[in-house]
Design an enzyme around this catalytic site. Structure first.
Site, PDB file in Angstrom:
ATOM      1  N   SER A 181       0.755  -1.231   0.014  1.00 39.16           N
ATOM      2  CA  SER A 181       0.164  -0.092  -0.033  1.00 39.16           C
ATOM      3  C   SER A 181       0.887   1.242  -0.054  1.00 39.16           C
ATOM      4  O   SER A 181       1.702   1.321  -0.883  1.00 39.16           O
ATOM      5  CB  SER A 181      -1.020  -0.228   1.149  1.00 39.16           C
ATOM      6  OG  SER A 181      -1.765   1.187   1.078  1.00 39.16           O
ATOM      7  N   THR A 182       0.709   1.997   0.938  1.00 38.17           N
ATOM      8  CA  THR A 182       1.509   3.316   0.939  1.00 38.17           C
ATOM      9  C   THR A 182       3.034   3.121   0.824  1.00 38.17           C
ATOM     10  O   THR A 182       3.597   2.219   1.695  1.00 38.17           O
ATOM     11  CB  THR A 182       1.129   3.944   2.360  1.00 38.17           C
ATOM     12  OG1 THR A 182      -0.206   4.172   2.614  1.00 38.17           O
ATOM     13  CG2 THR A 182       1.764   5.618   2.274  1.00 38.17           C
ATOM     14  N   HIS A 207      -2.518  -0.988  -3.239  1.00 42.89           N
ATOM     15  CA  HIS A 207      -3.708  -0.279  -3.246  1.00 42.89           C
ATOM     16  C   HIS A 207      -3.467   1.034  -4.128  1.00 42.89           C
ATOM     17  O   HIS A 207      -2.409   1.809  -4.046  1.00 42.89           O
ATOM     18  CB  HIS A 207      -3.686   0.314  -1.834  1.00 42.89           C
ATOM     19  CG  HIS A 207      -4.271  -0.870  -0.810  1.00 42.89           C
ATOM     20  ND1 HIS A 207      -4.013  -0.737   0.575  1.00 42.89           N
ATOM     21  CD2 HIS A 207      -4.610  -2.210  -0.985  1.00 42.89           C
ATOM     22  CE1 HIS A 207      -4.302  -1.734   1.090  1.00 42.89           C
ATOM     23  NE2 HIS A 207      -4.679  -2.822   0.091  1.00 42.89           N
ATOM     24  N   MET A 300      -0.254   1.075   4.990  1.00 42.05           N
ATOM     25  CA  MET A 300      -0.882   1.540   5.970  1.00 42.05           C
ATOM     26  C   MET A 300      -2.059   0.473   6.297  1.00 42.05           C
ATOM     27  O   MET A 300      -2.481  -0.200   5.295  1.00 42.05           O
ATOM     28  CB  MET A 300      -1.821   3.051   5.674  1.00 42.05           C
ATOM     29  CG  MET A 300      -2.557   3.369   6.895  1.00 42.05           C
ATOM     30  SD  MET A 300      -3.217   4.909   6.474  1.00 42.05           S
ATOM     31  CE  MET A 300      -4.019   4.672   4.740  1.00 42.05           C
ATOM     32  N   ASP A 303      -4.549  -4.589   5.838  1.00 48.54           N
ATOM     33  CA  ASP A 303      -5.024  -5.516   4.769  1.00 48.54           C
ATOM     34  C   ASP A 303      -3.832  -6.524   4.378  1.00 48.54           C
ATOM     35  O   ASP A 303      -2.648  -5.995   4.035  1.00 48.54           O
ATOM     36  CB  ASP A 303      -5.269  -4.728   3.399  1.00 48.54           C
ATOM     37  CG  ASP A 303      -5.834  -5.426   2.362  1.00 48.54           C
ATOM     38  OD1 ASP A 303      -6.403  -6.407   2.456  1.00 48.54           O
ATOM     39  OD2 ASP A 303      -5.450  -5.092   1.156  1.00 48.54           O
TER      40      ASP A 303
END
Length: 368
Positions: A181-182, A207, A300, A303
């Protein structure tokens, strides 16, 4: 009481500056301390107010956002959240911004701006919180062209010259499954460009909203020795290829006879995400089992943590990125807390760990 996150919003649109201020100030833990119509005004404000997070438009007068970002990350690194337009050119520029060191981005709607941006309130707030906690480095990892000589690529290339590696990597039942993600776009690049061209098929859930994954895949394809593409539904997964979940779609693994096949759908978000890393990891546990290698990278939230545990329980070899090398140590931390990772490694060592595992797998088969 904990200090609020201080945000400086930079955008040439007075409407966007006003809406971002309304959104951010509605949160109890953050506030807009100043706004700026262009980077030159922002430069002076940064010196004066020392914000925790900068939101930055890309197309602005006097100096565009990319030029300003590059100067900022070289001279005064700080967490930056890009505000990007959802266009083909906008998506390509956004990928460049992430390469330069921006933590993340949000899309600026082209129609119904007020309503659309207010709908993003929770998303924008979450991204600002993640940015505020992100690790920002002055010296960025440089883009490496295929065949260039860096320590990471050089090590993998040396291993790839051994006959053992070549025989192991061409075993088509093996798969590499990656979630992030991030901070993940650059982490994924770092992993993929260090893998040899005869790697097993790779499935990736990053993401990312619709409209950006095509540019992301094209950029990676230009840098890596493997073929990288945006996944489509029902295609056979081939060695030497990486398939990225399209923005707004889940990507999962299934089988058709002896072949691994992609499954792409728009079922409900999982953990508030579509694509969801858990969806991909769960399918890998079910259909690949011990033949999969699972990797959870910077990001973050949680998930992918439960899915990585399912993969490990199904016999997969699993890796989590360590805290020191993560931009945001959320998803890997949650996976580590669940004991879902066989190993915890710095980003620089993940590709070599994958390759060494494949070599040992191939060696074991050769002894049979």
């Amino acid at each position: 009481m904990k200090n609020k996150i201080k945000v400086l919003c930079v955008d040439d649109s007075a409407l966007i500056r006003s809406l971002m201020t309304e959104i951010i100030n509605s949160q109890p833990d953050m506030e807009v301390v100043a706004t700026a119509p262009d980077p030159l005004v922002a430069r002076d404000l940064i010196k004066k107010i020392n914000p925790d997070v900068l939101t930055l438009d890309i197309e602005m007068p006097r100096m565009d956002g990319l030029e300003f970002l590059e100067k900022l990350m070289r001279l005064r690194p700080m967490p930056v959240l890009m505000v990007s337009t959802l266009t083909e050119r906008g998506s390509e520029i956004t990928m460049r911004a992430l390469e330069l060191g921006a933590v993340d981005f949000v899309t600026k709607p082209r129609l119904g701006i007020r309503e659309a941006l207010l709908d993003y309130t929770d998303l924008i707030a979450d991204k600002i919180r993640a940015a505020a906690s992100a690790k920002i480095q002055r010296l960025l990892v440089k883009t490496v062209a295929p065949g260039s000589s860096t320590d990471g690529v050089k090590n993998v290339s040396a291993i790839a010259q051994t006959p053992l590696l070549g025989s192991a990597l061409m075993i088509t039942e093996k798969l590499i499954i990656i979630g992030a993600s991030t901070g993940g776009t650059e982490a994924i690049r770092h992993v993929l460009e260090s893998l040899p061209p005869d790697s097993p098929g790779i499935l990736i859930a990053q993401h990312m909203p619709p409209g950006f994954t095509k540019s992301f895949a094209q950029r990676l394809d230009s840098l890596c020795r493997i073929k990288v593409k945006e996944a489509v539904h029902g295609e056979r997964i081939l060695p030497g290829h990486a398939y990225i979940a399209p923005g707004g779609y889940h990507l999962s693994l299934t089988r058709s006879g002896a072949n691994y096949v992609t499954h792409v759908d728009q079922e409900e978000p999982v953990n508030r995400h579509r694509p969801s890393v858990d969806v991909l990891f769960d399918s890998a546990a079910k259909y690949a089992g011990k033949n999969a290698i699972g990797v959870i990278l910077t990001g973050m939230g949680r998930d992918g943590a439960a899915g990585l545990l399912k993969m490990r329980q199904a016999g997969a070899y699993t890796l989590a990125q360590d805290e020191a090398s993560c931009v945001v140590f959320g998803m890997p931390r949650e996976a580590i807390m669940l004991n879902a990772a066989n190993e915890v490694k710095p980003l620089a060592e993940i590709s070599s760990s994958i390759v060494m595992h494949l070599m040992s797998f191939g060696a074991g088969r050769n002894r049979v």
